[in-house]
Write a protein that holds these residues in place. Structure first.
Motif, PDB file in Angstrom:
ATOM      1  N   ARG A  30     140.810  64.478 -50.402  1.00 29.96           N
ATOM      2  CA  ARG A  30     139.400  64.431 -49.994  1.00 29.96           C
ATOM      3  C   ARG A  30     138.622  65.606 -50.574  1.00 29.96           C
ATOM      4  NH1 ARG A  30     138.738  63.480 -43.773  1.00 29.96           N
ATOM      5  NH2 ARG A  30     138.201  65.641 -44.041  1.00 29.96           N
ATOM      6  N   ARG A  31     137.335  65.394 -50.755  1.00 30.25           N
ATOM      7  CA  ARG A  31     136.422  66.453 -51.165  1.00 30.25           C
ATOM      8  C   ARG A  31     135.495  66.712 -49.984  1.00 30.25           C
ATOM      9  NH1 ARG A  31     139.870  67.055 -53.923  1.00 30.25           N
ATOM     10  NH2 ARG A  31     140.117  66.677 -56.126  1.00 30.25           N
ATOM     11  N   ILE A  32     135.435  67.972 -49.582  1.00 28.99           N
ATOM     12  CA  ILE A  32     134.619  68.366 -48.435  1.00 28.99           C
ATOM     13  C   ILE A  32     133.387  69.097 -48.959  1.00 28.99           C
ATOM     14  CG2 ILE A  32     134.549  69.628 -46.253  1.00 28.99           C
ATOM     15  CD1 ILE A  32     136.598  67.298 -46.334  1.00 28.99           C
ATOM     16  N   TYR A  33     132.222  68.616 -48.563  1.00 28.37           N
ATOM     17  CA  TYR A  33     130.951  69.183 -49.017  1.00 28.37           C
ATOM     18  C   TYR A  33     130.297  69.999 -47.909  1.00 28.37           C
ATOM     19  CZ  TYR A  33     130.968  66.464 -53.298  1.00 28.37           C
ATOM     20  OH  TYR A  33     131.290  65.957 -54.529  1.00 28.37           O
ATOM     21  N   ALA A  34     129.602  71.052 -48.332  1.00 29.99           N
ATOM     22  CA  ALA A  34     128.839  71.903 -47.418  1.00 29.99           C
ATOM     23  C   ALA A  34     127.574  72.359 -48.149  1.00 29.99           C
ATOM     24  CB  ALA A  34     129.660  73.118 -46.990  1.00 29.99           C
ATOM     25  N   VAL A  35     126.542  72.706 -47.392  1.00 24.47           N
ATOM     26  CA  VAL A  35     125.301  73.212 -47.979  1.00 24.47           C
ATOM     27  C   VAL A  35     125.560  74.599 -48.567  1.00 24.47           C
ATOM     28  CG1 VAL A  35     122.968  74.026 -47.466  1.00 24.47           C
ATOM     29  CG2 VAL A  35     123.797  71.927 -46.431  1.00 24.47           C
ATOM     30  N   ALA A  36     124.997  74.841 -49.737  1.00 27.36           N
ATOM     31  CA  ALA A  36     124.991  76.168 -50.356  1.00 27.36           C
ATOM     32  C   ALA A  36     123.540  76.664 -50.308  1.00 27.36           C
ATOM     33  CB  ALA A  36     125.492  76.101 -51.785  1.00 27.36           C
ATOM     34  N   ALA A  37     123.331  77.851 -49.811  1.00 28.68           N
ATOM     35  CA  ALA A  37     121.976  78.329 -49.537  1.00 28.68           C
ATOM     36  C   ALA A  37     121.200  78.808 -50.761  1.00 28.68           C
ATOM     37  CB  ALA A  37     122.037  79.455 -48.516  1.00 28.68           C
ATOM     38  N   GLY A  38     121.865  79.133 -51.842  1.00 28.58           N
ATOM     39  CA  GLY A  38     121.197  79.734 -52.999  1.00 28.58           C
ATOM     40  C   GLY A  38     119.912  79.061 -53.435  1.00 28.58           C
ATOM     41  N   PRO A  39     119.944  77.804 -53.850  1.00 28.50           N
ATOM     42  CA  PRO A  39     118.716  77.157 -54.306  1.00 28.50           C
ATOM     43  C   PRO A  39     117.677  76.977 -53.209  1.00 28.50           C
ATOM     44  CG  PRO A  39     120.626  75.964 -55.098  1.00 28.50           C
ATOM     45  CD  PRO A  39     121.110  76.971 -54.108  1.00 28.50           C
ATOM     46  N   LEU A  40     118.118  76.932 -51.968  1.00 27.32           N
ATOM     47  CA  LEU A  40     117.151  76.807 -50.876  1.00 27.32           C
ATOM     48  C   LEU A  40     116.311  78.072 -50.761  1.00 27.32           C
ATOM     49  CD1 LEU A  40     119.375  74.955 -48.279  1.00 27.32           C
ATOM     50  CD2 LEU A  40     117.575  73.997 -49.733  1.00 27.32           C
ATOM     51  N   ALA A  41     116.868  79.208 -51.159  1.00 31.14           N
ATOM     52  CA  ALA A  41     116.097  80.450 -51.190  1.00 31.14           C
ATOM     53  C   ALA A  41     114.988  80.354 -52.234  1.00 31.14           C
ATOM     54  CB  ALA A  41     117.014  81.639 -51.480  1.00 31.14           C
ATOM     55  N   GLU A  42     115.271  79.667 -53.346  1.00 28.55           N
ATOM     56  CA  GLU A  42     114.253  79.441 -54.378  1.00 28.55           C
ATOM     57  C   GLU A  42     113.099  78.606 -53.813  1.00 28.55           C
ATOM     58  OE1 GLU A  42     113.852  77.062 -58.628  1.00 28.55           O
ATOM     59  OE2 GLU A  42     115.842  77.627 -57.933  1.00 28.55           O
ATOM     60  N   VAL A  43     113.433  77.592 -53.050  1.00 33.01           N
ATOM     61  CA  VAL A  43     112.417  76.748 -52.424  1.00 33.01           C
ATOM     62  C   VAL A  43     111.618  77.565 -51.418  1.00 33.01           C
ATOM     63  CG1 VAL A  43     112.037  74.729 -50.938  1.00 33.01           C
ATOM     64  CG2 VAL A  43     113.741  74.640 -52.775  1.00 33.01           C
ATOM     65  N   ASP A  44     112.311  78.370 -50.624  1.00 30.79           N
ATOM     66  CA  ASP A  44     111.645  79.216 -49.639  1.00 30.79           C
ATOM     67  C   ASP A  44     110.674  80.182 -50.321  1.00 30.79           C
ATOM     68  OD1 ASP A  44     111.319  80.163 -46.881  1.00 30.79           O
ATOM     69  OD2 ASP A  44     112.274  81.994 -47.651  1.00 30.79           O
ATOM     70  N   ALA A  45     111.094  80.770 -51.427  1.00 35.24           N
ATOM     71  CA  ALA A  45     110.228  81.692 -52.170  1.00 35.24           C
ATOM     72  C   ALA A  45     109.007  80.962 -52.716  1.00 35.24           C
ATOM     73  CB  ALA A  45     111.015  82.356 -53.294  1.00 35.24           C
ATOM     74  N   TRP A  46     109.199  79.745 -53.191  1.00 34.47           N
ATOM     75  CA  TRP A  46     108.080  78.981 -53.722  1.00 34.47           C
ATOM     76  C   TRP A  46     107.085  78.647 -52.610  1.00 34.47           C
ATOM     77  CZ3 TRP A  46     105.725  74.249 -53.118  1.00 34.47           C
ATOM     78  CH2 TRP A  46     104.834  73.877 -54.129  1.00 34.47           C
ATOM     79  N   LEU A  47     107.586  78.371 -51.413  1.00 30.90           N
ATOM     80  CA  LEU A  47     106.733  78.008 -50.283  1.00 30.90           C
ATOM     81  C   LEU A  47     106.001  79.209 -49.672  1.00 30.90           C
ATOM     82  CD1 LEU A  47     109.006  75.455 -48.421  1.00 30.90           C
ATOM     83  CD2 LEU A  47     106.815  74.981 -49.509  1.00 30.90           C
ATOM     84  N   ALA A  48     106.481  80.412 -49.917  1.00 32.43           N
ATOM     85  CA  ALA A  48     105.944  81.608 -49.265  1.00 32.43           C
ATOM     86  C   ALA A  48     104.417  81.712 -49.332  1.00 32.43           C
ATOM     87  CB  ALA A  48     106.599  82.863 -49.829  1.00 32.43           C
ATOM     88  N   PRO A  49     103.777  81.512 -50.482  1.00 31.46           N
ATOM     89  CA  PRO A  49     102.313  81.637 -50.507  1.00 31.46           C
ATOM     90  C   PRO A  49     101.591  80.582 -49.666  1.00 31.46           C
ATOM     91  CG  PRO A  49     103.207  81.567 -52.752  1.00 31.46           C
ATOM     92  CD  PRO A  49     104.323  81.262 -51.809  1.00 31.46           C
ATOM     93  N   PHE A  50     102.258  79.480 -49.381  1.00 32.14           N
ATOM     94  CA  PHE A  50     101.638  78.396 -48.631  1.00 32.14           C
ATOM     95  C   PHE A  50     101.908  78.477 -47.128  1.00 32.14           C
ATOM     96  CE2 PHE A  50     102.713  76.938 -52.886  1.00 32.14           C
ATOM     97  CZ  PHE A  50     101.461  76.560 -53.353  1.00 32.14           C
ATOM     98  N   ARG A  51     102.874  79.292 -46.761  1.00 32.08           N
ATOM     99  CA  ARG A  51     103.308  79.369 -45.374  1.00 32.08           C
ATOM    100  C   ARG A  51     102.164  79.739 -44.427  1.00 32.08           C
ATOM    101  NH1 ARG A  51     107.917  81.591 -46.472  1.00 32.08           N
ATOM    102  NH2 ARG A  51     108.981  79.632 -46.458  1.00 32.08           N
TER     103      ARG A  51
END
Length: 108
Positions: free
Chosen positions: A65-86
């Motif tokens: 089996r292959r077990i998948y989990a979320v990796a936070a790295g790219p989500l930080a990129e999304v968070d940074a992009w959203l920062a000016p709009f927050r």
């Protein structure tokens, strides 16, 4: 591919939502996604591959089996992009919180 391009696909977003609840086997992901989107195992596997190749998921082998989990790295990129709009929604949420608190005090 930019992180937002990866997240632009509703199947990939749903897979990440599932994985945010906890690790899942590829088979478990396929089961849910197939039922919700009406797509087969090869299409779900392709979406898992896109997420993995762009760093959104970690995968480990557990026997066959292959077990998948979320990796936070790219989500930080999304968070940074959203920062000016927050500020657009945080201000409104703060105002809503204030009104809710006023309502609670008035009901006492």
């Amino acid at each position: 591919m930019h992180a937002l391009d990866v997240l632009g696909d509703p199947v990939r977003r749903r897979i990440l939502e599932l994985l945010a609840e906890g690790e899942r086997s590829a088979g478990a992901v396929v089961e849910v996604i197939s039922a919700e989107f009406g797509i087969g195992q090869p299409a779900v596997s392709m979406q898992l591959k896109v997420l993995r190749e762009h760093g959104f998921t970690d995968v480990r082998a557990e026997g066959r089996r292959r077990i998948y989990a979320v990796a936070a790295g790219p989500l930080a990129e999304v968070d940074a992009w959203l920062a000016p709009f927050r500020a657009f929604w945080e201000q409104r949420l703060d105002a809503l919180d204030t009104e809710l608190r006023r309502g609670r005090r008035a009901n006492r």
